[in-house]
Write a protein that holds these residues in place. Sequence first.
Motif, PDB file in Angstrom:
ATOM      1  N   ARG A  12     -39.555  15.359  69.013  1.00  0.00           N
ATOM      2  CA  ARG A  12     -38.729  14.734  67.981  1.00  0.00           C
ATOM      3  C   ARG A  12     -39.595  13.962  66.988  1.00  0.00           C
ATOM      4  NH1 ARG A  12     -34.352  13.205  72.614  1.00  0.00           N
ATOM      5  NH2 ARG A  12     -33.181  15.170  72.518  1.00  0.00           N
ATOM      6  N   ARG A  13     -40.662  13.363  67.473  1.00  0.00           N
ATOM      7  CA  ARG A  13     -41.582  12.693  66.548  1.00  0.00           C
ATOM      8  C   ARG A  13     -42.159  13.706  65.560  1.00  0.00           C
ATOM      9  NH1 ARG A  13     -45.431   8.092  69.316  1.00  0.00           N
ATOM     10  NH2 ARG A  13     -43.966   7.187  70.803  1.00  0.00           N
ATOM     11  N   ARG A  14     -42.581  14.830  66.078  1.00  0.00           N
ATOM     12  CA  ARG A  14     -43.167  15.847  65.198  1.00  0.00           C
ATOM     13  C   ARG A  14     -42.143  16.321  64.161  1.00  0.00           C
ATOM     14  NH1 ARG A  14     -47.681  20.032  66.830  1.00  0.00           N
ATOM     15  NH2 ARG A  14     -48.211  20.723  64.712  1.00  0.00           N
ATOM     16  N   THR A  15     -40.914  16.536  64.598  1.00  0.00           N
ATOM     17  CA  THR A  15     -39.868  16.964  63.680  1.00  0.00           C
ATOM     18  C   THR A  15     -39.667  15.931  62.577  1.00  0.00           C
ATOM     19  OG1 THR A  15     -38.715  18.245  65.379  1.00  0.00           O
ATOM     20  CG2 THR A  15     -37.410  17.511  63.493  1.00  0.00           C
ATOM     21  N   ALA A  16     -39.686  14.646  62.943  1.00  0.00           N
ATOM     22  CA  ALA A  16     -39.486  13.588  61.950  1.00  0.00           C
ATOM     23  C   ALA A  16     -40.597  13.600  60.906  1.00  0.00           C
ATOM     24  CB  ALA A  16     -39.408  12.233  62.639  1.00  0.00           C
ATOM     25  N   VAL A  17     -41.854  13.704  61.343  1.00  0.00           N
ATOM     26  CA  VAL A  17     -42.969  13.719  60.393  1.00  0.00           C
ATOM     27  C   VAL A  17     -42.872  14.932  59.474  1.00  0.00           C
ATOM     28  CG1 VAL A  17     -45.478  13.857  60.130  1.00  0.00           C
ATOM     29  CG2 VAL A  17     -44.495  12.419  61.926  1.00  0.00           C
TER      30      VAL A  17
ATOM     31  N   THR B 155     -27.965   5.517  67.497  1.00  0.00           N
ATOM     32  CA  THR B 155     -29.319   5.085  67.825  1.00  0.00           C
ATOM     33  C   THR B 155     -29.734   5.734  69.139  1.00  0.00           C
ATOM     34  OG1 THR B 155     -28.350   3.089  68.802  1.00  0.00           O
ATOM     35  CG2 THR B 155     -29.262   2.892  66.579  1.00  0.00           C
ATOM     36  N   ALA B 156     -31.049   5.721  69.398  1.00  0.00           N
ATOM     37  CA  ALA B 156     -31.578   6.398  70.578  1.00  0.00           C
ATOM     38  C   ALA B 156     -31.284   5.613  71.848  1.00  0.00           C
ATOM     39  CB  ALA B 156     -33.085   6.596  70.427  1.00  0.00           C
TER      40      ALA B 156
ATOM     41  N   ALA C 202     -40.725   4.541  69.432  1.00  0.00           N
ATOM     42  CA  ALA C 202     -40.917   4.322  70.865  1.00  0.00           C
ATOM     43  C   ALA C 202     -39.858   5.024  71.706  1.00  0.00           C
ATOM     44  CB  ALA C 202     -40.902   2.826  71.169  1.00  0.00           C
ATOM     45  N   TYR C 203     -38.735   5.395  71.097  1.00  0.00           N
ATOM     46  CA  TYR C 203     -37.628   6.009  71.825  1.00  0.00           C
ATOM     47  C   TYR C 203     -37.630   7.531  71.744  1.00  0.00           C
ATOM     48  CZ  TYR C 203     -35.534   1.318  71.710  1.00  0.00           C
ATOM     49  OH  TYR C 203     -35.287  -0.031  71.852  1.00  0.00           O
ATOM     50  N   LEU C 204     -38.467   8.098  70.897  1.00  0.00           N
ATOM     51  CA  LEU C 204     -38.382   9.530  70.609  1.00  0.00           C
ATOM     52  C   LEU C 204     -39.391  10.339  71.424  1.00  0.00           C
ATOM     53  CD1 LEU C 204     -38.048   9.418  66.713  1.00  0.00           C
ATOM     54  CD2 LEU C 204     -36.222   9.474  68.428  1.00  0.00           C
TER      55      LEU C 204
END
Length: 312
Positions: free
Chosen positions: A61-66, A287-288, A55-57
């Motif tokens: 950044r979400r794509r990078t994490a996946v 943390t974010a 929820a914070y990204l």
Amino acid sequence: MPPLASPLRGVVPPLCTPLTPEGEVDTVSLRALTDHVIRAGVHGVFVLGSSGEAAYLSDARRRTAVATVVEAAAGRVPVLAGAIDMTTARVLDHARVAAAEGADGLVATVPFYTATHPVEIADHFRRLRDGTGLPLFAYDIPSAVHTKLPAATVLALAEDGTLAGLKDSSGADGPLRRLVVELRRRDLDRTFSVLTGSELAVDGALLAGAHGVVPGLGNVDPHGYVRLYEHARAGRWTQAAAEQDRLAALYSIVDVGEESLMGRSSSALGAFKAALHLLGVIACSATAAPQVPLDDTAVKHVQGLLSAAGLG
């Protein structure tokens, strides 16, 4: 990667998302964390859940994490990716990105911000399943989305093949037990996976018929949850209870943050990341924003609890 097991069983940690001090995804640490839990024997990983600060990204950044977790897992275990947002259109965007990056399955909540009717919830999940073709797991977390996923809706979506499973973080043990009983009565438990999100009642959930667990604390002690699961699968309930008791004591790390200074998310996620940093798994415990970082006193408390649990 072979097709996702049906039903998915075992320990599936919802990975933390290590960040740099500037708030970028620390891909080196995220690869190390993914390897850390896989080497412990987990049966899958879940990127971009609540413990992953989805929820914070930002979307990038979400794509990078996946992409990082899929690469790091390298086909050793299935990767579930959270596609969590307020509306169907937004969730579909996240789902398609996760599919393009190679995720094996998706996890999504009901729509939120506005109240949602069961008919709309069912339509939401059917659109998500049709949008990517990937196995879809419903994420029942009313504390975050303010809607309890109705059992009747879950059963209907299990019967028509829309949902491959449920991650239950509702904290409502009675309704979960009744759902498991009804799934069994309809012979759906052989294909539909029920995964508890409770770190503290895993042995009871497995005894009731749940297929596995998605424990945030599994980032810190994946070996412990794997041992607990294996004891339960073998019917060694005394040993399972003893392992659960040890993990329950370790779970006290989520409360190390002073309540007058920070929210419970800051405390819990900060503690998970502080523990991972102390254990040498990740490089930074940031943390974010706008979560509040733990102070030195809280981090020392984390260290003490790790030691008491036989870690670090």
